[in-house]
Scaffold this active site. Sequence first.
Site, PDB file in Angstrom:
ATOM      1  N   TYR A  57       0.829  -1.216   0.000  1.00 55.91           N
ATOM      2  CA  TYR A  57       0.000   0.000   0.000  1.00 55.91           C
ATOM      3  C   TYR A  57       0.858   1.260   0.000  1.00 55.91           C
ATOM      4  CZ  TYR A  57      -4.167  -2.749   0.146  1.00 55.91           C
ATOM      5  OH  TYR A  57      -5.156  -3.627  -0.222  1.00 55.91           O
ATOM      6  N   GLN A  91     -15.524   2.911  -6.253  1.00 50.13           N
ATOM      7  CA  GLN A  91     -14.852   1.763  -5.644  1.00 50.13           C
ATOM      8  C   GLN A  91     -13.353   2.020  -5.582  1.00 50.13           C
ATOM      9  OE1 GLN A  91     -16.592  -2.161  -7.344  1.00 50.13           O
ATOM     10  NE2 GLN A  91     -17.009  -0.594  -8.861  1.00 50.13           N
ATOM     11  N   VAL A  93      -9.735   3.546  -4.735  1.00 49.36           N
ATOM     12  CA  VAL A  93      -9.086   4.012  -3.522  1.00 49.36           C
ATOM     13  C   VAL A  93      -8.103   5.145  -3.830  1.00 49.36           C
ATOM     14  CG1 VAL A  93      -9.468   1.882  -2.263  1.00 49.36           C
ATOM     15  CG2 VAL A  93      -7.438   2.072  -3.680  1.00 49.36           C
ATOM     16  N   HIS A 109     -14.805   1.925  -0.809  1.00 53.12           N
ATOM     17  CA  HIS A 109     -13.748   0.970  -0.473  1.00 53.12           C
ATOM     18  C   HIS A 109     -12.551   1.627   0.214  1.00 53.12           C
ATOM     19  CE1 HIS A 109     -15.325  -2.097  -3.670  1.00 53.12           C
ATOM     20  NE2 HIS A 109     -16.022  -2.115  -2.556  1.00 53.12           N
ATOM     21  N   THR A 178     -16.144  -0.474 -14.398  1.00 52.69           N
ATOM     22  CA  THR A 178     -16.173  -1.486 -13.331  1.00 52.69           C
ATOM     23  C   THR A 178     -16.624  -2.826 -13.909  1.00 52.69           C
ATOM     24  OG1 THR A 178     -17.133  -2.071 -11.178  1.00 52.69           O
ATOM     25  CG2 THR A 178     -18.422  -0.567 -12.536  1.00 52.69           C
ATOM     26  N   SER A 179     -15.928  -3.890 -13.498  1.00 53.89           N
ATOM     27  CA  SER A 179     -16.111  -5.194 -14.140  1.00 53.89           C
ATOM     28  C   SER A 179     -17.375  -5.917 -13.679  1.00 53.89           C
ATOM     29  CB  SER A 179     -14.895  -6.071 -13.845  1.00 53.89           C
ATOM     30  OG  SER A 179     -14.769  -6.243 -12.448  1.00 53.89           O
ATOM     31  N   ASN A 203     -17.964   0.933 -20.366  1.00 55.83           N
ATOM     32  CA  ASN A 203     -16.832   0.088 -19.978  1.00 55.83           C
ATOM     33  C   ASN A 203     -16.045  -0.348 -21.207  1.00 55.83           C
ATOM     34  OD1 ASN A 203     -16.116  -0.892 -17.232  1.00 55.83           O
ATOM     35  ND2 ASN A 203     -15.966  -2.864 -18.269  1.00 55.83           N
ATOM     36  N   LEU A 204     -14.762  -0.578 -21.000  1.00 53.38           N
ATOM     37  CA  LEU A 204     -13.912  -1.006 -22.113  1.00 53.38           C
ATOM     38  C   LEU A 204     -14.301  -2.398 -22.609  1.00 53.38           C
ATOM     39  CD1 LEU A 204     -11.537  -0.052 -23.819  1.00 53.38           C
ATOM     40  CD2 LEU A 204      -9.990  -1.002 -22.112  1.00 53.38           C
ATOM     41  N   ALA A 221     -13.538   5.388 -20.956  1.00 55.80           N
ATOM     42  CA  ALA A 221     -14.251   6.424 -20.199  1.00 55.80           C
ATOM     43  C   ALA A 221     -13.745   7.825 -20.545  1.00 55.80           C
ATOM     44  CB  ALA A 221     -14.084   6.169 -18.702  1.00 55.80           C
TER      45      ALA A 221
HETATM   46  P1  NAD Z   1     -11.763  -4.188 -12.135  1.00 49.09           P
HETATM   47  O1  NAD Z   1     -10.273  -4.102 -12.243  1.00 49.09           O
HETATM   48  O2  NAD Z   1     -12.382  -5.453 -11.697  1.00 49.09           O
HETATM   49  O3  NAD Z   1     -12.378  -3.839 -13.571  1.00 49.09           O
HETATM   50  C1  NAD Z   1     -12.010  -2.699 -14.295  1.00 49.09           C
HETATM   51  C2  NAD Z   1     -12.911  -2.607 -15.512  1.00 49.09           C
HETATM   52  O4  NAD Z   1     -12.600  -1.385 -16.166  1.00 49.09           O
HETATM   53  C3  NAD Z   1     -12.712  -3.730 -16.524  1.00 49.09           C
HETATM   54  O5  NAD Z   1     -13.982  -4.302 -16.808  1.00 49.09           O
HETATM   55  C4  NAD Z   1     -12.152  -3.010 -17.766  1.00 49.09           C
HETATM   56  O6  NAD Z   1     -12.705  -3.496 -18.981  1.00 49.09           O
HETATM   57  C5  NAD Z   1     -12.599  -1.591 -17.562  1.00 49.09           C
HETATM   58  N1  NAD Z   1     -11.708  -0.583 -18.144  1.00 49.09           N
HETATM   59  C6  NAD Z   1     -10.353  -0.629 -18.284  1.00 49.09           C
HETATM   60  N2  NAD Z   1      -9.914   0.506 -18.838  1.00 49.09           N
HETATM   61  C7  NAD Z   1     -11.010   1.304 -19.061  1.00 49.09           C
HETATM   62  C8  NAD Z   1     -11.201   2.604 -19.600  1.00 49.09           C
HETATM   63  N3  NAD Z   1     -10.174   3.342 -20.055  1.00 49.09           N
HETATM   64  N4  NAD Z   1     -12.465   3.097 -19.656  1.00 49.09           N
HETATM   65  C9  NAD Z   1     -13.529   2.357 -19.211  1.00 49.09           C
HETATM   66  N5  NAD Z   1     -13.401   1.119 -18.705  1.00 49.09           N
HETATM   67  C10 NAD Z   1     -12.150   0.599 -18.612  1.00 49.09           C
HETATM   68  O7  NAD Z   1     -12.181  -2.980 -11.237  1.00 49.09           O
HETATM   69  P2  NAD Z   1     -13.420  -2.756 -10.258  1.00 49.09           P
HETATM   70  O8  NAD Z   1     -14.664  -3.251 -10.893  1.00 49.09           O
HETATM   71  O9  NAD Z   1     -13.283  -1.356  -9.835  1.00 49.09           O
HETATM   72  O10 NAD Z   1     -13.163  -3.716  -8.993  1.00 49.09           O
HETATM   73  C11 NAD Z   1     -11.893  -3.938  -8.473  1.00 49.09           C
HETATM   74  C12 NAD Z   1     -11.577  -3.466  -7.061  1.00 49.09           C
HETATM   75  O11 NAD Z   1     -10.204  -3.097  -7.146  1.00 49.09           O
HETATM   76  C13 NAD Z   1     -12.241  -2.233  -6.523  1.00 49.09           C
HETATM   77  O12 NAD Z   1     -12.864  -2.591  -5.357  1.00 49.09           O
HETATM   78  C14 NAD Z   1     -11.113  -1.237  -6.178  1.00 49.09           C
HETATM   79  O13 NAD Z   1     -11.159  -0.878  -4.811  1.00 49.09           O
HETATM   80  C15 NAD Z   1      -9.831  -1.965  -6.421  1.00 49.09           C
HETATM   81  N6  NAD Z   1      -8.850  -1.224  -7.267  1.00 49.09           N
HETATM   82  C16 NAD Z   1      -8.823   0.135  -7.256  1.00 49.09           C
HETATM   83  C17 NAD Z   1      -7.958   0.837  -8.090  1.00 49.09           C
HETATM   84  C18 NAD Z   1      -7.964   2.357  -8.033  1.00 49.09           C
HETATM   85  O14 NAD Z   1      -8.285   2.920  -6.994  1.00 49.09           O
HETATM   86  N7  NAD Z   1      -7.633   3.046  -9.129  1.00 49.09           N
HETATM   87  C19 NAD Z   1      -7.126   0.132  -8.962  1.00 49.09           C
HETATM   88  C20 NAD Z   1      -7.163  -1.289  -8.964  1.00 49.09           C
HETATM   89  C21 NAD Z   1      -8.052  -1.954  -8.103  1.00 49.09           C
END
Ligand code: NAD
Length: 235
Positions: A57, A91, A93, A109, A178-179, A203-204, A221
Amino acid sequence: MISKQTNVVILTGAGISAESGIRTFRDSNGLWENHRIEEVATPEGWQANPQLVWNFYQQRRRQLLEVKPNQGHEALVSLENHLQNFLLVTQNVDDLHERAGSKNLIHMHGELAKLRCEVCSHVEEMMEDEHLQETFLSCSKCEGRLRPHIVWFNEMPMQMPEIEKALSECDVFIAIGTSGHVYPAANFLHMARRHGAHTMGINLDPPENVYFFDEFIQGKAGEILPMLIEKWTQS
Ligand code: NAD
Ligand code: ZN
């Protein structure tokens, strides 16, 4: 579809920060920066190897100093400024939504920028150089050990009653980047639908719950949001 009076709830995930250079979960085969999720994102992982989790972290926290919000984050600020009733639930962080200027924001989160005392639960934003090293830090109130202010798997997401209330009142629900794998966030779509909201996904890749959206737009996005939101805020 959207006027100033429309009540909008947005849910964002790691995808909205991908264009800022922060890697998502799923794009790396369920590993988070080469670590198994159980290792770095569960209370059991923290108990088993706190130093490994702390270092992980601290790296994520230091990365915040190197990234900046993208056009997707910025477009959501324009939308918020245009509307009377708007809530952004993330979601993520990272701190890119607030750095872009989002105001009515819930980090369900948790937040990398903050640390929490394991003993008295005191929460503090700590992002100075001396807070970003590998040595553990202690609480300014009680000397207890500080942990990341992050909701790990098997822990309770933050501010759920407020989120559920907003979902029950919204006219439009939009999930972005979000996936649809992580619960309870993946259920927000169904909660909004149950209350009659129009639902949209951006979503991508098609997310797990893609068939339940009234509308789905596939793409980045940072490219789609500025176009859509400019159209909505001009009308
Ligand atoms: P995920 O990683 O499961 O999914 C990300 C989704 O975003 C995928 O479906 C992908 O196709 C899509 N994606 C990728 N690039 C994109 C773009 N440019 N535009 C639109 N969509 C795009 O993420 P999640 O659903 O947020 O769940 C994962 C967990 O991981 C969360 O709870 C979060 O706390 C944590 N996390 C957070 C971060 C952060 O804070 N940036 C990074 C990694 C993981
Ligand atoms: Zn304390």
